[in-house]
Enzyme design. Structure first.
Site, mmCIF file in Angstrom:
data_model
loop_
_atom_site.group_PDB
_atom_site.id
_atom_site.type_symbol
_atom_site.label_atom_id
_atom_site.label_comp_id
_atom_site.label_asym_id
_atom_site.label_seq_id
_atom_site.Cartn_x
_atom_site.Cartn_y
_atom_site.Cartn_z
ATOM 1 N N ALA A 25 0.803 -1.218 0.000
ATOM 2 C CA ALA A 25 0.000 0.000 0.000
ATOM 3 C C ALA A 25 0.839 1.273 0.000
ATOM 4 C CB ALA A 25 -0.939 -0.007 1.202
ATOM 5 N N THR A 29 0.084 4.905 -1.868
ATOM 6 C CA THR A 29 -0.218 6.147 -1.165
ATOM 7 C C THR A 29 0.707 7.280 -1.602
ATOM 8 O OG1 THR A 29 1.162 5.437 0.707
ATOM 9 C CG2 THR A 29 -1.207 5.018 0.854
ATOM 10 N N GLN A 102 0.525 -6.204 -4.009
ATOM 11 C CA GLN A 102 -0.701 -6.358 -3.236
ATOM 12 C C GLN A 102 -1.735 -5.317 -3.647
ATOM 13 O OE1 GLN A 102 1.995 -6.321 0.487
ATOM 14 N NE2 GLN A 102 0.150 -7.340 1.213
ATOM 15 N N VAL A 104 -4.232 -2.931 -6.122
ATOM 16 C CA VAL A 104 -5.193 -3.205 -7.201
ATOM 17 C C VAL A 104 -5.371 -1.998 -8.119
ATOM 18 C CG1 VAL A 104 -6.456 -4.906 -5.823
ATOM 19 C CG2 VAL A 104 -7.193 -2.510 -5.769
ATOM 20 N N HIS A 120 -4.101 -9.459 -5.554
ATOM 21 C CA HIS A 120 -5.483 -9.156 -5.197
ATOM 22 C C HIS A 120 -6.307 -8.687 -6.389
ATOM 23 C CE1 HIS A 120 -3.620 -8.391 -0.983
ATOM 24 N NE2 HIS A 120 -3.975 -9.647 -1.134
ATOM 25 N N CYS A 128 -17.912 -10.157 -16.320
ATOM 26 C CA CYS A 128 -19.294 -10.562 -16.115
ATOM 27 C C CYS A 128 -19.334 -11.869 -15.326
ATOM 28 C CB CYS A 128 -20.017 -10.726 -17.448
ATOM 29 S SG CYS A 128 -21.721 -11.312 -17.271
ATOM 30 N N CYS A 131 -21.260 -14.544 -18.021
ATOM 31 C CA CYS A 131 -20.659 -15.052 -19.264
ATOM 32 C C CYS A 131 -19.148 -14.885 -19.319
ATOM 33 C CB CYS A 131 -21.308 -14.380 -20.477
ATOM 34 S SG CYS A 131 -20.823 -12.644 -20.728
ATOM 35 N N CYS A 148 -23.779 -6.200 -18.109
ATOM 36 C CA CYS A 148 -22.944 -6.743 -19.179
ATOM 37 C C CYS A 148 -23.554 -6.452 -20.541
ATOM 38 C CB CYS A 148 -22.774 -8.261 -18.989
ATOM 39 S SG CYS A 148 -21.842 -9.063 -20.313
ATOM 40 N N SER A 190 3.589 -3.260 5.007
ATOM 41 C CA SER A 190 3.773 -3.523 6.434
ATOM 42 C C SER A 190 3.880 -5.012 6.705
ATOM 43 C CB SER A 190 2.597 -2.943 7.232
ATOM 44 O OG SER A 190 1.372 -3.538 6.820
#
Length: 248
Positions: A25, A29, A102, A104, A120, A128, A131, A148, A190
């Site tokens: 993280a 940040t 880690q 996203v 992650h 979807c 499908c 979708c 961390s």
């Protein structure tokens, strides 16, 4: 920041045949994104189980969509910082063989890093649930963007939600990289979240040197071979300057 620590990291990068980087993280940040648990953090005043979970998709879908529409919009306001681009350059120069994250936010991809293992998942894409159709996450910013276009099913972000298991292939690939590493560098984590926090010791147990760069203490500080306290971007920039100076 002690220059001898930077110089040690430079020497290790030059010597190692297989270097693996784990980002957490703290890497995000520094681009301006909020963290998770501070007073200004992502979960402040929110219950993640109610808005960011499998349960939320089934029983609280409207709030789930609103929350991730907001998250995607927030991530879109920011850009990779200099440290992300340094890692991309090190990949191209052969100093780094693999990046595991880690995070996203997709900033490593935006900075043109390749073969990033996203433990992650990523907010860059939706898929979807009916499908499997994939599309850009910015679709969520449209009215009815969760529907979708192919089958009318529910589009969700391609991230690991509370109540879900991590992708088995991503985990296996990450541990395989850790076991191959001669140098394992932790940046801005961390090391409190499993299984990512097991990767550094997996590497160290296989013979790798462990370097940790973070603003605050981590759970594995006593096991680290090199500890650098500071902002990830600053450390990477200074290290990169020494690498280029040595090559000149």
């Amino acid at each position: 920041m002690a220059q001898h620590l930077i110089q040690t990291l430079v020497e290790w990068l030059q010597e190692a045949q297989h270097t693996v980087v784990l980002t957490g993280a703290g890497m995000s940040t520094e681009s301006g994104l909020p963290d998770f648990r501070s007073n200004q953090g992502l979960w402040y005043g929110r219950d993640p189980q109610e808005i960011a979970s499998v349960h939320a998709i089934r029983h609280n879908r409207e709030d789930f969509v609103d929350f991730y529409r907001w998250r995607i919009k927030e991530v879109d306001k920011y850009q990779p910082h200099a440290g992300h681009h340094v890692l991309t350059r090190w990949q191209r120069q052969g100093f780094v063989q693999r990046i595991i994250t880690q995070n996203v936010d997709g900033f490593h991809h935006q900075a043109a890093s390749h073969d990033v293992i996203e433990l992650h998942g990523s907010l860059r894409e939706l898929y979807c649930m009916d499908c499997g159709h994939r599309t850009d996450a910015k679709r969520y910013l449209q009215d009815k963007g969760e529907v979708c276009p192919r089958c009318g099913g529910f589009l969700r972000p391609d991230i690991v939600l509370f109540g879900e298991m991590l992708d088995t292939q991503a985990i296996e690939a990450a541990f395989d990289e850790a076991r191959q590493a001669e140098l394992f560098i932790v940046l801005g984590s961390s090391l409190q979240v499993s299984p990512a926090n097991m990767l550094p010791m997996e590497a160290k147990d296989a013979g790798a040197k462990l370097a940790i760069v973070n603003l605050h203490d981590t759970l594995l500080d006593p096991q680290a071979d090199l500890l650098i306290e500071g902002k990830v971007g600053d450390v990477l920039r200074q290290t990169d300057e020494w690498l280029n100076k040595d090559e000149a």
